[in-house]
Scaffold this active site. Structure first.
Site, short mmCIF file in Angstrom:
data_model
loop_
_atom_site.label_atom_id
_atom_site.label_comp_id
_atom_site.label_asym_id
_atom_site.label_seq_id
_atom_site.Cartn_x
_atom_site.Cartn_y
_atom_site.Cartn_z
N ARG A 50 -6.26 -2.12 6.54
CA ARG A 50 -5.66 -0.51 6.59
C ARG A 50 -6.36 0.38 5.13
NH1 ARG A 50 0.76 -2.12 6.90
NH2 ARG A 50 0.24 -4.41 8.87
N ASP A 52 -4.79 4.29 3.73
CA ASP A 52 -3.40 4.52 3.52
C ASP A 52 -3.84 6.23 4.06
OD1 ASP A 52 -1.52 3.10 3.07
OD2 ASP A 52 -1.40 3.11 1.11
N ARG A 195 -4.92 2.60 -6.54
CA ARG A 195 -4.66 3.67 -7.26
C ARG A 195 -3.43 3.91 -8.42
NH1 ARG A 195 -2.07 6.26 -1.28
NH2 ARG A 195 -0.73 7.97 -3.53
#
Lengths: 250, 250
Positions: A50, A52, A195
């Site tokens: 995935r 985000d 991140r």
């Protein structure tokens, strides 16, 4: 029935991430819609992972199964005409029936791109961070990551994963075209991990955290000890590796 | 009173061009607002020229007069904090009182950028044109432009200019980073001229117009004989020359 791999690239700005979901616009949904319409059969695509909301992909592989013979070159052309301008398909090719976009992937590479000067052309494609950074210290800290395996301290607390173990094989900062770019490769990543790592390394670069402290932060397995997550729009999924695929990117 | 030059760059996507106007969002308005607020005096900035809606600038010089002494480095920092993310100021410096951003400029350079493959990251910064082009023929045609001076055939019919004479000093196509880029430099440009030239040269590249025919089209001074204008979002103002300025860009 045959299985096909597609290589995709997309700008994540206008999507709520890769994964299909109710009441939100996703890349996966766009691909399913396009392939189902073009092939006139219900296609469900499976991505390598995935991304985000707002995160970009320069290379993401996905697979789908089809009950009909496919002219890959023709489908590629039609798919690019059908898909919105911010999603591109680079190639489509048949694979073995048990090749899997997610489970067969051996590594993923992400880049986090920081614009150190104000650049009006990369507002959605790089994080603007005009503050002084000690890049040598950030690279020292990045090297420490390669020796670690439990990255709980960089993981969103509420996730459905069974383990927080990852094997990082490269992690470094480089300057390129007026950007400061962090490259990280691992067999897998936890949700929000890159991140959170970048935010922590920026703290190192600003002398808010010492290089040696990073080891303690990781050992604590506590997300609140690490730095803040940096914004999504600087993050790019850039490469996914499969044993049966030759390197597609230099 | 002293006069200052500012070097600007902006992404034109969200603006109705450079020039201030009622009921529309312009770059000039943003700069006036920012400088007037920061300097606490009414500032009216004069640009080197206009850019149309959606056209970008990698380098545009403008000047303003101020009644107070200015700390240029400090104002530069504040201005970039104040301006939106899609407008950047590169430098501010004092000039002589009769140096003029528009009238002192001796040449302007534009680039038109064409994406020959689908690129999700440049949807607002390049014109996607995936058709076969004979670039050698397009370069032959571009060379012819340098011998001409009356470009009425590439000008919007309703303009307030007194003459359609321009001296083009360079005009060529090159491939760069998966883009096909047209560079053109002249002492001045007519409204819509670059986009009409590019549209006509794309017709040459697609064998719709012969190279030799270009001379006739220009001689006709009739806009309807030339090709269609290409979209604004591929156009960049990239350089403006002044006799008193050293080259700022390589």
């Amino acid at each position: 029935m045959a299985r096909y791999f597609v290589e995709l690239a997309y700008k994540g700005t206008n999507y709520h991430g890769w994964q299909i979901q109710q009441n939100a616009h996703s890349v996966q949904e766009e691909i399913n819609k396009a392939l189902s319409t073009l092939l006139q059969e219900e296609i469900m695509i499976t991505g390598a992972g995935r991304t985000d909301t707002g995160v970009h992909a320069e290379q993401l592989f996905a697979h789908f199964d089809s009950i009909q013979p496919i002219d890959a070159a023709q489908l590629l052309f039609k798919l690019n005409s059908f898909l919105p301008t911010d999603i591109a398909c680079k190639q489509i090719f048949e694979v073995k029936e048990d090749d899997h976009a997610r489970f067969s992937a051996t590594y993923r590479t992400y880049e986090y791109r920081i614009s150190t000067t104000k650049n009006p052309f990369t507002t959605e494609l790089a994080h603007y961070f005009p503050y002084k950074l000690d890049v040598a210290k950030m690279n020292e800290a990045a090297e420490l990551l390669i020796q670690e395996t439990d990255f709980s301290c960089f993981s969103k607390s509420k996730t459905d994963t069974f383990t927080n173990m990852c094997h990082i094989t490269e992690a470094y900062w480089k300057n390129h075209n007026e950007q400061l770019i962090f490259t990280i490769t691992a067999n897998r990543f936890l949700r929000n991990m890159v991140r959170a790592i970048v935010g922590t390394l920026l703290d190192v670069g600003q002398q808010k955290i010492k290089v040696e402290e990073l080891t303690e932060i990781i050992a604590s397995k506590n997300r609140s000890n690490a730095g803040k997550s940096v914004p999504a729009h600087g993050l790019f999924l850039t490469k996914i590796g499969y044993p049966f695929l030759k390197e597609v990117k230099g």
